[in-house]
Design a protein around this motif. Structure first.
Motif, short mmCIF file in Angstrom:
data_model
loop_
_atom_site.label_atom_id
_atom_site.label_comp_id
_atom_site.label_asym_id
_atom_site.label_seq_id
_atom_site.Cartn_x
_atom_site.Cartn_y
_atom_site.Cartn_z
N THR A 1 -43.88 51.62 -43.52
CA THR A 1 -43.88 53.08 -43.46
C THR A 1 -43.87 53.56 -42.02
O THR A 1 -43.17 54.53 -41.68
CB THR A 1 -45.10 53.64 -44.21
OG1 THR A 1 -45.05 53.23 -45.59
CG2 THR A 1 -45.12 55.16 -44.16
N LEU A 2 -44.64 52.90 -41.16
CA LEU A 2 -44.64 53.27 -39.74
C LEU A 2 -43.26 53.07 -39.12
O LEU A 2 -42.79 53.89 -38.31
CB LEU A 2 -45.69 52.44 -38.99
CG LEU A 2 -47.15 52.78 -39.30
CD1 LEU A 2 -48.08 51.74 -38.68
CD2 LEU A 2 -47.51 54.17 -38.79
N TRP B 1 -49.79 57.64 -51.19
CA TRP B 1 -50.69 58.22 -52.19
C TRP B 1 -51.80 57.24 -52.50
O TRP B 1 -51.56 56.10 -52.90
CB TRP B 1 -49.93 58.57 -53.47
CG TRP B 1 -50.78 59.33 -54.44
CD1 TRP B 1 -51.52 58.81 -55.47
CD2 TRP B 1 -51.01 60.74 -54.45
NE1 TRP B 1 -52.17 59.81 -56.13
CE2 TRP B 1 -51.89 61.01 -55.53
CE3 TRP B 1 -50.56 61.79 -53.67
CZ2 TRP B 1 -52.32 62.29 -55.83
CZ3 TRP B 1 -51.00 63.07 -53.97
CH2 TRP B 1 -51.86 63.31 -55.04
N SER B 2 -53.03 57.66 -52.27
CA SER B 2 -54.22 56.87 -52.59
C SER B 2 -55.39 57.83 -52.69
O SER B 2 -55.23 59.05 -52.56
CB SER B 2 -54.47 55.80 -51.51
OG SER B 2 -54.86 56.40 -50.28
N ALA C 1 -54.02 53.30 -40.99
CA ALA C 1 -55.16 52.38 -41.14
C ALA C 1 -54.72 51.15 -41.91
O ALA C 1 -53.92 51.24 -42.83
CB ALA C 1 -56.33 53.07 -41.85
N VAL C 2 -55.25 49.99 -41.50
CA VAL C 2 -54.98 48.73 -42.19
C VAL C 2 -56.30 48.15 -42.67
O VAL C 2 -57.36 48.41 -42.09
CB VAL C 2 -54.24 47.72 -41.28
CG1 VAL C 2 -52.85 48.23 -40.94
CG2 VAL C 2 -55.03 47.45 -40.00
N ARG C 3 -56.23 47.36 -43.72
CA ARG C 3 -57.44 46.77 -44.29
C ARG C 3 -57.80 45.44 -43.65
O ARG C 3 -58.96 45.07 -43.60
CB ARG C 3 -57.26 46.58 -45.80
CG ARG C 3 -57.03 47.88 -46.55
CD ARG C 3 -56.97 47.65 -48.05
NE ARG C 3 -56.68 48.88 -48.78
CZ ARG C 3 -57.60 49.77 -49.11
NH1 ARG C 3 -58.85 49.57 -48.78
NH2 ARG C 3 -57.26 50.88 -49.75
N HIS D 1 -52.35 51.62 -48.64
CA HIS D 1 -51.62 51.31 -49.87
C HIS D 1 -52.40 50.24 -50.62
O HIS D 1 -52.90 49.27 -50.04
CB HIS D 1 -50.22 50.79 -49.52
CG HIS D 1 -49.31 50.69 -50.70
ND1 HIS D 1 -48.75 51.80 -51.31
CD2 HIS D 1 -48.86 49.61 -51.39
CE1 HIS D 1 -47.99 51.40 -52.32
NE2 HIS D 1 -48.05 50.09 -52.39
N GLU D 2 -52.50 50.42 -51.93
CA GLU D 2 -53.24 49.47 -52.75
C GLU D 2 -52.43 48.18 -52.93
O GLU D 2 -51.21 48.17 -52.81
CB GLU D 2 -53.55 50.08 -54.12
CG GLU D 2 -54.35 51.38 -54.04
CD GLU D 2 -55.73 51.20 -53.45
OE1 GLU D 2 -56.26 50.08 -53.54
OE2 GLU D 2 -56.27 52.17 -52.90
N GLY D 3 -53.13 47.11 -53.27
CA GLY D 3 -52.47 45.84 -53.54
C GLY D 3 -52.56 44.88 -52.37
O GLY D 3 -52.97 45.22 -51.26
N GLU D 4 -52.17 43.63 -52.64
CA GLU D 4 -52.25 42.59 -51.61
C GLU D 4 -51.30 42.85 -50.45
O GLU D 4 -51.56 42.43 -49.33
CB GLU D 4 -51.94 41.22 -52.25
CG GLU D 4 -52.97 40.78 -53.30
CD GLU D 4 -52.63 39.42 -53.87
OE1 GLU D 4 -51.58 38.87 -53.49
OE2 GLU D 4 -53.42 38.92 -54.69
N ASP D 5 -50.19 43.53 -50.72
CA ASP D 5 -49.22 43.81 -49.66
C ASP D 5 -49.41 45.21 -49.09
O ASP D 5 -48.47 45.79 -48.52
CB ASP D 5 -47.79 43.66 -50.20
CG ASP D 5 -47.50 44.64 -51.34
OD1 ASP D 5 -48.47 45.16 -51.92
OD2 ASP D 5 -46.31 44.88 -51.62
N GLY D 6 -50.61 45.75 -49.21
CA GLY D 6 -50.87 47.11 -48.75
C GLY D 6 -50.62 47.30 -47.27
O GLY D 6 -49.98 48.28 -46.85
N ASP D 7 -51.10 46.37 -46.45
CA ASP D 7 -50.90 46.49 -45.00
C ASP D 7 -49.42 46.37 -44.64
O ASP D 7 -48.95 47.04 -43.71
CB ASP D 7 -51.73 45.44 -44.27
CG ASP D 7 -53.21 45.75 -44.30
OD1 ASP D 7 -53.57 46.87 -44.72
OD2 ASP D 7 -54.02 44.89 -43.91
#
Length: 686
Positions: A231-232, A140-141, A250-252, A219-225
């Motif tokens: 999740t994958l 969710w974002s 997608a990754v940041r 995903h939001e936050g520093e650990d988003g990636d």
């Protein structure tokens, strides 16, 4: 103190006091509540029953007869029998009726509680989705809203389309937010489930093994990636070889892309948000208006890119394919052995098992022509190739994408171009200067310290003397105390740039990066200006790839400098201006130059929404007449010579709907001031 009531007390309504009395009764417990309800029920039923007996014309006339009639009415109303007879008989009938009433009430209560529990369980979103060929969104974002909007548009001609969303929020809350942001879903049915996306058992609730595509949201936050990677892995564990859905994520941070690729598996596709955003900013800064072209191509409201198999055209050359469709624009070939070729050589042959990559209205609208299209040979302009002159770029602001933008921009600009960076903050300036000192660059880079929201700084830079400008928002970590951050600073900078343009009476081609698409609506820029919203861009790309996994290779090549990319070239370099011609004539003119023509942009309509003059995939039988400033959208080789119709160095020309300031003539001395100081050396003193 007297006992007299105050005016406020006398004026107070009785209803609040009644509510307070009722709340007090309820708070005293169940037994007291039952007693009061019984008394209230009898206080209403007994007088009403007596009134009915008295009003009945053929009712009893004796006192004892009337009492019996009232008792019968009360018993029937309260469902306690109302039997008449000896006292023992009456008492036993009442007891039996109360037992039956208690049993029925208990049964109804149990059924009601069971149904309520089931409804609550469904509202919590914990049941399994038994669908097939549906699209799954995990996470969710802010991405969820544009992705669902595009999927709804893509499913407009599909029956029983289903989107299943698994997110950490309450099911009802997710449904309400989607309904508010997206609106009506048409033929598409939405299913929401609540739970963590890193647990394979929870992911199984949305049946990814039977889905046509699975999209893992950022995903939001520093650990988003890291959350995306987990999740994958959860998707892979939930599927366990029982299906082969197209997985898109997608990754940041580009450093995490390799790990995400491994977790996604052979059928997964992971996008690098920062790299794609930086590439598009760099391309658009060199080609004003290009962001509008990509927006038209990436959303489903219009024509999109598809791959079609056309056995009847097997053996045809790519040059022949360009004019093989009237209402579709061919841009490349998807080889049967794998690999995408965009705008290959005109003599490249379509082989057995190859698919045609084209732009069309839908996956069933690509139909080859039965008769040759009309081409006006006399209207085709003679090629006028000329070298692109060096240009001057201004980068206002800094964030973690700025180094990538500088690297990609260096690959697109003509040799000898100049980039001036205006930023503040010790860390930002240190990184900018380190990048400026890199060897082997095509452009000279100068770095200057200053606040981009200060109009005096912009005046000293002589902003309107640049050919192009890029405005970036600062990362939160780079904000100083009491300073604006993100889109707020960008909006203020755009206000000052617009004031400078209005004062000088000319426009500057500006590419603006926004983090929130809602900020774009507030931006004080001219209509049709270039805005890059990274999150929305990635959402559109993910949706396109989810609908057609072959498009991943197409977009890879479109965003790569060393290959064929999209360009806006002067229309006068392809056909004679002011002369009505079929669009097939423009396509044929581009074919002779090794370009695939896919549309055009009308300069006079550049400020009119929603297309801002951009027309993608017009019918080749359509008649067009190009005027001054009109451009043709082509797929052509990347950096290098400007294409047909490029003006000579030092000549002012129209770009992005306005007149650029001027082009720097090689060898011309720079003007004085901080801007000139930044241009003369690689690094400017603070």
């Amino acid at each position: 103190m007297t006992g007299r009531k105050t005016p406020d007390q006398r004026a107070s309504p009785a209803w609040p006091r009644v509510r307070y009395w009722f709340d007090t009764i309820v708070a005293r417990g169940t037994a007291v509540l039952i007693g009061w309800l019984t008394l209230m029920c009898l206080a209403i039923v007994v007088p009403a029953s007596a009134a009915l007996v008295w009003a009945k014309r053929d009712g009893p006339t004796t006192w004892s007869g009337q009492v019996v009639a009232v008792w019968v009415s009360v018993g029937q109303t309260l469902k306690i029998g109302g039997a008449v007879g000896s006292p023992l008989y009456v008492v036993l009938s009442v007891v039996l009726a109360l037992v039956a009433l208690l049993f029925v009430s208990t049964l109804v209560s149990l059924i009601t509680n069971g149904l309520n529990d089931k409804v609550l369980a469904l509202r919590r979103g914990r049941s399994t989705v038994l669908e097939a060929r549906h699209t799954v969104l995990l996470g969710w974002s802010d991405q969820v809203f544009p992705i669902i909007s595009e999927l709804v548009a893509a499913n407009s001609n599909r029956r029983r389309a289903v989107i299943a969303v698994l997110g950490p929020k309450d099911k009802a809350e997710m449904e309400d937010e989607i309904a508010t942001a997206v609106g009506r879903l048409g033929r598409t049915r939405l299913i929401c489930r609540s739970g963590v996306t890193t647990d394979p058992a929870v992911v199984s609730l949305v049946s990814p093994e039977t889905a046509r595509a699975v999209l893992v949201l950022t995903h939001e936050g520093e650990d988003g990636d890291a959350h995306v990677v987990k999740t994958l892995l959860a998707v892979e564990a939930a599927v366990r070889g029982r299906g082969r859905p197209a997985v898109v994520a997608a990754v940041r941070d580009g450093r995490h892309k390799r790990a995400a690729d491994l977790a996604a598996g052979a059928h997964g596709r992971v996008l690098d948000i920062e790299d794609v955003t930086a590439r598009l900013i760099a391309q658009t800064s060199c080609e004003p208006g290009l962001s509008l072209v990509y927006r038209e191509l990436l959303d489903f409201d219009g024509d999109e890119i598809y791959t079609v198999a056309e056995p009847a055209l097997t053996g045809s050359t790519f040059g022949e394919l360009l004019l093989a469709y009237a209402s579709s624009s061919v841009i490349g070939v998807l080889r049967g052995a794998g690999g995408v070729e965009l705008n290959p050589a005109a003599d490249s042959v379509l082989g057995e098992g190859d698919r045609i990559v084209l732009i069309t209205g839908d996956d069933d609208t690509a139909t080859p022509v039965t008769e040759p299209l009309l081409v006006d040979e006399a209207a085709i302009a003679a090629p006028r190739e000329s070298a692109r002159p060096p240009e001057r770029f201004l980068l206002l602001g800094w964030n973690h994408r700025a180094p990538l933008i500088m690297d990609h921009l260096d690959a697109y600009v003509p040799e000898g171009s100049v980039l001036v960076v205006m930023a503040e903050g010790e860390a930002c300036l240190r990184e900018a200067r380190r990048r400026a000192r890199a060897k082997g660059r095509r452009m000279r880079i100068g770095v200057h310290s200053g606040d981009i929201t200060d109009p005096r700084v912009l005046d000293d830079l002589d902003v309107l003397s640049f050919d192009r400008a890029i405005v970036l928002g600062y990362d939160d970590a780079d904000r100083g105390a009491g300073t604006l951050g993100g889109d707020d600073r960008t909006l203020v900078t755009l206000l000052h740039l617009r004031a400078l343009e209005e004062a000088a009476g000319r426009e500057l081609a500006v590419v603006t990066e926004m983090t929130d698409d809602r900020s774009r609506l507030l931006a004080p820029a001219r209509e049709g200006a270039d805005f890059i919203v990274g999150g929305r861009l990635i959402s559109l790309l993910m949706t396109q790839i989810a609908e057609n996994r072959h498009l991943a290779g197409v977009f890879d090549r479109l965003f790569t400098a060393a290959g064929n990319t999209l360009h806006l070239r002067p229309a006068a370099g392809y056909v004679l201006p002011g002369r009505p011609v079929s669009f097939a004539t423009v396509v044929e003119s581009g074919r002779r130059r090794g370009h695939s023509v896919i549309g055009y942009r009308v300069h006079a309509e550049g400020a009119h929404a929603p297309s801002y003059g951009v027309r993608i995939n017009p019918d080749k039988r359509e008649e067009v007449r190009f005027g001054p400033g009109d451009t043709v959208i082509v797929l052509a080789p990347g950096p290098g010579p400007a294409g047909p119709g490029a003006g000579p160095a030092g000549v002012s020309r129209r770009v992005g709907g306005g007149t650029s300031a001027r082009s720097v003539v090689p060898g011309q001395p720079a003007r004085g001031g901080p801007r000139a100081e930044a241009e003369r050396g690689v690094e400017a003193r603070e």
